[in-house]
Design a protein around this motif. Structure first.
Motif, PDB file in Angstrom:
ATOM      1  N   ASP A   1     -13.238   7.513  -9.560  1.00 57.31           N
ATOM      2  CA  ASP A   1     -11.939   7.922 -10.114  1.00 57.31           C
ATOM      3  C   ASP A   1     -11.989   8.046 -11.632  1.00 57.31           C
ATOM      4  O   ASP A   1     -11.382   8.951 -12.215  1.00 57.31           O
ATOM      5  CB  ASP A   1     -10.843   6.913  -9.728  1.00 57.31           C
TER       6      ASP A   1
ATOM      7  N   THR B   1      -5.935   4.638  -8.778  1.00 57.20           N
ATOM      8  CA  THR B   1      -5.332   5.796  -8.091  1.00 57.20           C
ATOM      9  C   THR B   1      -3.937   6.122  -8.618  1.00 57.20           C
ATOM     10  O   THR B   1      -3.421   7.213  -8.379  1.00 57.20           O
ATOM     11  CB  THR B   1      -5.203   5.565  -6.567  1.00 57.20           C
ATOM     12  N   ILE B   2      -3.284   5.189  -9.298  1.00 54.99           N
ATOM     13  CA  ILE B   2      -1.913   5.467  -9.756  1.00 54.99           C
ATOM     14  C   ILE B   2      -1.861   5.930 -11.210  1.00 54.99           C
ATOM     15  O   ILE B   2      -0.784   6.196 -11.738  1.00 54.99           O
ATOM     16  CB  ILE B   2      -0.976   4.259  -9.517  1.00 54.99           C
TER      17      ILE B   2
ATOM     18  N   GLU C   1       0.802   7.694  -6.608  1.00 51.91           N
ATOM     19  CA  GLU C   1      -0.456   8.347  -6.971  1.00 51.91           C
ATOM     20  C   GLU C   1      -0.268   9.279  -8.180  1.00 51.91           C
ATOM     21  O   GLU C   1       0.699  10.041  -8.237  1.00 51.91           O
ATOM     22  CB  GLU C   1      -0.950   9.153  -5.765  1.00 51.91           C
TER      23      GLU C   1
ATOM     24  N   TRP D   1      -7.127   0.349  -6.274  1.00 54.07           N
ATOM     25  CA  TRP D   1      -5.763   0.861  -6.102  1.00 54.07           C
ATOM     26  C   TRP D   1      -5.157   1.248  -7.441  1.00 54.07           C
ATOM     27  O   TRP D   1      -4.477   2.264  -7.569  1.00 54.07           O
ATOM     28  CB  TRP D   1      -4.864  -0.200  -5.453  1.00 54.07           C
TER      29      TRP D   1
ATOM     30  N   LYS E   1       0.816  -1.220   0.000  1.00 50.95           N
ATOM     31  CA  LYS E   1       0.000   0.000   0.000  1.00 50.95           C
ATOM     32  C   LYS E   1       0.850   1.272   0.000  1.00 50.95           C
ATOM     33  O   LYS E   1       0.524   2.256  -0.673  1.00 50.95           O
ATOM     34  CB  LYS E   1      -0.937  -0.004   1.225  1.00 50.95           C
ATOM     35  N   THR E   2       1.950   1.253   0.744  1.00 52.81           N
ATOM     36  CA  THR E   2       2.810   2.441   0.819  1.00 52.81           C
ATOM     37  C   THR E   2       3.335   2.814  -0.569  1.00 52.81           C
ATOM     38  O   THR E   2       3.327   3.984  -0.963  1.00 52.81           O
ATOM     39  CB  THR E   2       4.009   2.170   1.766  1.00 52.81           C
ATOM     40  N   SER E   3       3.788   1.811  -1.301  1.00 54.29           N
ATOM     41  CA  SER E   3       4.295   2.094  -2.657  1.00 54.29           C
ATOM     42  C   SER E   3       3.198   2.646  -3.547  1.00 54.29           C
ATOM     43  O   SER E   3       3.431   3.562  -4.337  1.00 54.29           O
ATOM     44  CB  SER E   3       4.869   0.828  -3.283  1.00 54.29           C
ATOM     45  N   PHE E   4       2.006   2.098  -3.431  1.00 51.70           N
ATOM     46  CA  PHE E   4       0.893   2.607  -4.243  1.00 51.70           C
ATOM     47  C   PHE E   4       0.608   4.073  -3.917  1.00 51.70           C
ATOM     48  O   PHE E   4       0.353   4.880  -4.802  1.00 51.70           O
ATOM     49  CB  PHE E   4      -0.364   1.750  -4.046  1.00 51.70           C
ATOM     50  N   GLN E   5       0.677   4.423  -2.623  1.00 53.97           N
ATOM     51  CA  GLN E   5       0.427   5.816  -2.244  1.00 53.97           C
ATOM     52  C   GLN E   5       1.471   6.751  -2.838  1.00 53.97           C
ATOM     53  O   GLN E   5       1.162   7.838  -3.302  1.00 53.97           O
ATOM     54  CB  GLN E   5       0.370   5.938  -0.709  1.00 53.97           C
ATOM     55  N   LYS E   6       2.705   6.269  -2.883  1.00 51.38           N
ATOM     56  CA  LYS E   6       3.782   7.088  -3.468  1.00 51.38           C
ATOM     57  C   LYS E   6       3.601   7.262  -4.975  1.00 51.38           C
ATOM     58  O   LYS E   6       4.100   8.223  -5.563  1.00 51.38           O
ATOM     59  CB  LYS E   6       5.145   6.438  -3.212  1.00 51.38           C
TER      60      LYS E   6
END
Ligand SMILES: [Zn+2]
Ligand SMILES: [Zn+2]
Length: 344
Positions: free
Chosen positions: A274, A252-253, A231, A249, A224-229
């Motif tokens: 989205d 979002t990227i 975005e 997910w 999840k952390t990598s996905f947030q980065k």
């Protein structure tokens, strides 16, 4: 009177069944057709979907196989650029109606009569020979091994066509979802086409291989952390996976107005927020036209793009199918025709 020669193949007699040896009369050649003695035929997930009637278009007995390489053994009456003995390949598209608006515009992969256009009709490549329209049989570059060509004819073209199209439209940052038969080729093609390539996979053990194929970055699909980065990071996501996909997910990227391209046949479910708010596109890509197929074969040759292939005798086709179903193949199986009349 001479009896009609027969073809030895492997068929599912009903939905979902194991394949059985199946002998059938050699189909007659149409004016533009060629008969090809099959030496190699790749096993694609689409064959398994066909056996299972996933597309609701299968007729039984069903002989799968659509990544075919072999030798031209007979040519129909119409003039053809092929000659007896040529080594050729045939992908999923074995012919087309030639008359609909899509065929007339050179986009035969969109033929209105697509079910009849498949190489599976009447019987596919898990056979000692097949018949296809000669205009859909491609001469294989001399230096290219037959098993390499076989896989490129379906898995290769499935990913090359959208990668090339969107690269021309300016896409640079790409996420490739899944490292299987399609994914491991997509990474190689995307790298050669100049994309910055991130691989998203549920198998962290494949990271080293992904990087060796040409990926610049690797992200585990549950990180999840990598996905947030990431975005709003990607122009393009190419989805080659067919299970356990976190669609929310992935959306979002994508950059605003980014594109998600499906090349396999996953089940899809997501909230539309989205897609609407960021003006995202979700689209499919199916094989290619004939010009792009020829281009792909030469591009692969020039850039040394090759599938990882395991060779298995065609008589062991059911074992091969089990291994593909349970995701036990790195990365693709090609069946070698070991029937008595193979190559004739
Ligand atoms: Zn295929
Ligand atoms: Zn058509």
């Amino acid at each position: 009177m001479m009896s009609t020669p027969t073809v030895m193949g492997y068929a599912a007699m009903a939905q979902g069944q194991a394949l059985m040896p199946f002998t059938y009369e050699q189909p007659k050649l149409g004016e533009h057709d060629v008969r090809v003695s099959v030496t190699h035929c790749g096993l694609c997930f689409t064959d398994i979907h066909g056996i299972d009637n996933y597309y609701r278009a299968t007729t039984y007995p069903f002989v799968p196989g659509h990544e075919i390489v072999g030798y031209v053994s007979e040519i129909g009456k119409a003039p053809s650029s092929l000659k007896i003995g040529d080594r050729v390949g045939i992908g999923w598209l074995g012919r087309s109606c030639g008359e609909c608006e899509w065929c007339k515009s050179g986009e035969e992969q969109l033929c209105i009569d697509i079910v009849q256009a498949g190489t599976w009709v009447p019987y596919g490549g898990f056979s000692s020979s097949v018949v296809a329209d000669s205009r859909f049989a491609y001469v294989i570059p001399d230096a290219m091994p037959s098993e390499v060509a076989a896989v490129l004819l379906c898995a290769g073209i499935a990913v090359y066509n959208p990668l090339r199209l969107y690269a021309k439209q300016g896409a640079q940052e790409i996420g490739i979802i899944g490292i299987g038969g399609l994914g491991h080729l997509a990474i190689q093609f995307a790298h050669a086409l100049g994309y910055e390539v991130t691989v998203i996979s549920s198998s962290p053990t494949k990271k080293e291989e992904a990087l060796a194929f040409g990926a610049d970055h690797f992200v585990a699909s549950d990180d999840k952390t990598s996905f947030q980065k990431l975005e709003f990071n990607f122009d393009l996501l190419l989805c080659t996976a067919h299970g356990n996909i976190n669609w929310e997910w992935l959306l979002t990227i994508l950059k605003k107005r980014g594109k998600m391209v499906l090349v396999g046949f996953p089940d899809v479910a997501f909230n539309s927020t989205d897609v609407v708010v960021h003006e995202l596109s979700i689209t499919g890509s199916f094989l290619s036209n004939r010009a792009t197929m020829k281009e792909m074969l030469f591009f692969a040759q020039e850039h040394d793009i090759k599938p990882w292939v395991e060779l298995i005798p065609m008589s062991k086709v059911n074992e091969a199918i089990e291994r593909v179903k349970y995701n036990k193949v790195r990365y693709r199986i090609v069946l070698i025709n070991d029937a008595a009349n193979a190559g004739r």
